[in-house]
Design a protein around this motif. Structure first.
Motif, PDB file in Angstrom:
ATOM      1  N   ALA A 192     -56.809 -53.166  59.054  1.00 30.48           N
ATOM      2  CA  ALA A 192     -57.651 -52.257  59.830  1.00 30.48           C
ATOM      3  C   ALA A 192     -58.786 -51.673  59.000  1.00 30.48           C
ATOM      4  CB  ALA A 192     -56.800 -51.123  60.391  1.00 30.48           C
ATOM      5  N   LEU A 193     -59.954 -51.568  59.610  1.00 27.28           N
ATOM      6  CA  LEU A 193     -61.092 -50.890  59.000  1.00 27.28           C
ATOM      7  C   LEU A 193     -61.338 -49.529  59.646  1.00 27.28           C
ATOM      8  CD1 LEU A 193     -63.608 -53.881  58.669  1.00 27.28           C
ATOM      9  CD2 LEU A 193     -62.069 -52.934  56.930  1.00 27.28           C
ATOM     10  N   HIS A 194     -60.772 -49.340  60.852  1.00 25.16           N
ATOM     11  CA  HIS A 194     -60.915 -48.077  61.583  1.00 25.16           C
ATOM     12  C   HIS A 194     -59.559 -47.745  62.199  1.00 25.16           C
ATOM     13  CE1 HIS A 194     -65.367 -48.196  61.379  1.00 25.16           C
ATOM     14  NE2 HIS A 194     -65.174 -49.505  61.423  1.00 25.16           N
ATOM     15  N   ALA A 203     -57.116 -44.611  64.101  1.00 24.23           N
ATOM     16  CA  ALA A 203     -57.031 -43.310  64.754  1.00 24.23           C
ATOM     17  C   ALA A 203     -55.559 -42.937  64.873  1.00 24.23           C
ATOM     18  CB  ALA A 203     -57.688 -43.359  66.133  1.00 24.23           C
ATOM     19  N   VAL A 217     -61.014 -47.492  54.440  1.00 25.17           N
ATOM     20  CA  VAL A 217     -60.797 -47.436  55.880  1.00 25.17           C
ATOM     21  C   VAL A 217     -61.340 -46.121  56.446  1.00 25.17           C
ATOM     22  CG1 VAL A 217     -58.494 -46.424  55.660  1.00 25.17           C
ATOM     23  CG2 VAL A 217     -59.073 -47.725  57.706  1.00 25.17           C
ATOM     24  N   THR A 218     -61.923 -46.167  57.632  1.00 25.48           N
ATOM     25  CA  THR A 218     -62.424 -44.965  58.286  1.00 25.48           C
ATOM     26  C   THR A 218     -61.329 -44.405  59.184  1.00 25.48           C
ATOM     27  OG1 THR A 218     -64.679 -45.831  58.290  1.00 25.48           O
ATOM     28  CG2 THR A 218     -64.215 -43.993  59.764  1.00 25.48           C
ATOM     29  N   GLU A 219     -61.022 -43.127  59.014  1.00 29.39           N
ATOM     30  CA  GLU A 219     -59.927 -42.503  59.758  1.00 29.39           C
ATOM     31  C   GLU A 219     -60.464 -41.531  60.805  1.00 29.39           C
ATOM     32  OE1 GLU A 219     -56.748 -41.041  57.343  1.00 29.39           O
ATOM     33  OE2 GLU A 219     -57.114 -42.502  55.733  1.00 29.39           O
ATOM     34  N   TYR A 220     -59.776 -41.498  61.964  1.00 33.59           N
ATOM     35  CA  TYR A 220     -60.156 -40.619  63.061  1.00 33.59           C
ATOM     36  C   TYR A 220     -58.921 -39.808  63.478  1.00 33.59           C
ATOM     37  CZ  TYR A 220     -63.907 -44.093  63.300  1.00 33.59           C
ATOM     38  OH  TYR A 220     -64.946 -44.946  62.998  1.00 33.59           O
ATOM     39  N   LEU A 248     -66.568 -46.334  70.334  1.00 31.79           N
ATOM     40  CA  LEU A 248     -66.341 -47.012  69.062  1.00 31.79           C
ATOM     41  C   LEU A 248     -65.950 -48.468  69.276  1.00 31.79           C
ATOM     42  CD1 LEU A 248     -64.305 -44.288  67.151  1.00 31.79           C
ATOM     43  CD2 LEU A 248     -66.496 -45.231  66.411  1.00 31.79           C
ATOM     44  N   LYS A 252     -66.499 -52.038  67.260  1.00 26.59           N
ATOM     45  CA  LYS A 252     -65.502 -52.045  66.186  1.00 26.59           C
ATOM     46  C   LYS A 252     -64.111 -52.249  66.771  1.00 26.59           C
ATOM     47  CE  LYS A 252     -68.160 -48.558  63.628  1.00 26.59           C
ATOM     48  NZ  LYS A 252     -69.254 -48.502  64.636  1.00 26.59           N
ATOM     49  N   GLN A 253     -63.215 -52.783  65.951  1.00 31.61           N
ATOM     50  CA  GLN A 253     -61.812 -52.774  66.331  1.00 31.61           C
ATOM     51  C   GLN A 253     -61.192 -51.479  65.807  1.00 31.61           C
ATOM     52  OE1 GLN A 253     -58.302 -55.007  64.496  1.00 31.61           O
ATOM     53  NE2 GLN A 253     -58.593 -56.156  66.393  1.00 31.61           N
ATOM     54  N   VAL A 254     -60.630 -50.702  66.693  1.00 29.96           N
ATOM     55  CA  VAL A 254     -59.990 -49.441  66.332  1.00 29.96           C
ATOM     56  C   VAL A 254     -58.481 -49.604  66.504  1.00 29.96           C
ATOM     57  CG1 VAL A 254     -59.843 -46.969  66.747  1.00 29.96           C
ATOM     58  CG2 VAL A 254     -62.004 -48.174  67.157  1.00 29.96           C
TER      59      VAL A 254
END
Length: 251
Positions: A34-36, A38, A61-64, A99, A103-105
């Protein structure tokens, strides 16, 4: 919103009961790639789902963090509670859908997302608003890990298993406990005393187990009758095993 092979979209991953080794191969692959990501959490807390993937996420990785506006501060059936949670899910539905266009979230959920999971509220909103249901990867439910922790089968033969939440009124807990052979009570936490009273009223307290943080390094398993009345973690489950039909032993 197809999510295969990292394509834009939303995929919710069930992380299982707590032990990373009990995560599915598919869930593990999606989490590591994963790159994103949540995940739900209470404000000021790391979030249970996020804790379960510690050390598995790729660098950068970007976290939400999706922080609940309210948890136990208001009664769950109050108008204010319902309004705040509805607005929260509506907002994150919009944000994730935006998003997911590019992007794949990967949304992280402990246990199985379709068993009392918060993601269900996003799933139905996303399905209705986008016309496409997000992909959901099943996970081993927490209750399964907990009844294995007791070392005893939860059901035998024709046993009826009833799964309920500790947030139910005491009389309703009693009614449901009286009509099932095996019991699973989830969402224990501050509801422990109510659950204990209901089990006492139905004559089932001595058969009940309390499993806290099942399958994790901090797992605790004990007979509920031997546990103090102090509030226990939200991630605790009360179990009563069925004693139904089974073949007689040959020895």
């Amino acid at each position: 919103m197809a999510s295969a092979h990292g394509k834009p979209g939303i995929v919710c991953v069930g992380l299982g009961p707590g032990d990373p080794d009990l995560m599915s191969v598919k869930a593990d692959r999606l989490v590591r790639g994963a790159l994103h990501v949540a995940f739900f959490r209470k404000k000021g807390r790391p979030g249970k789902a996020r804790q379960l993937v510690q050390g598995l996420l790729a660098p950068g990785v970007t976290e939400y963090p999706m922080e609940y506006p309210v948890t136990t501060e208001l009664p769950v059936d109050s108008t204010d509670y319902v309004a705040q949670l509805s607005a929260f899910y509506d907002d994150w539905c919009t944000r994730l859908a935006l998003l997911a266009q590019t992007k794949q979230v990967v949304v992280l959920c402990e246990g199985d997302p379709f068993l009392y999971g918060s993601f269900m509220h996003l799933y139905t909103r996303l399905r209705e608003r986008t016309g496409t249901a997000p992909e959901v990867v099943p996970g081993i439910p927490g209750m399964v890990g907990c009844w294995h922790a007791t070392g005893e089968p939860i059901t035998w033969g024709d046993d009826v298993l009833s799964v309920m939440t500790g947030t139910l009124p005491e009389d309703e807990l009693v009614r449901r406990m009286q009509t099932a052979d095996a019991l699973v009570v989830m969402k224990v936490g501050r509801n422990l005393l109510r659950i204990r009273r209901a089990l006492t009223r139905t004559g089932r307290l001595d058969a009940a187990w309390l499993v806290q943080n099942g399958t994790t390094a901090t797992q605790q398993v004990a007979r509920l009758a031997e546990v103090a009345d102090d509030a226990c973690p939200y991630f605790a489950i009360v179990l009563v095993h069925g004693q139904g039909r089974r073949p007689e032993a040959a020895w």
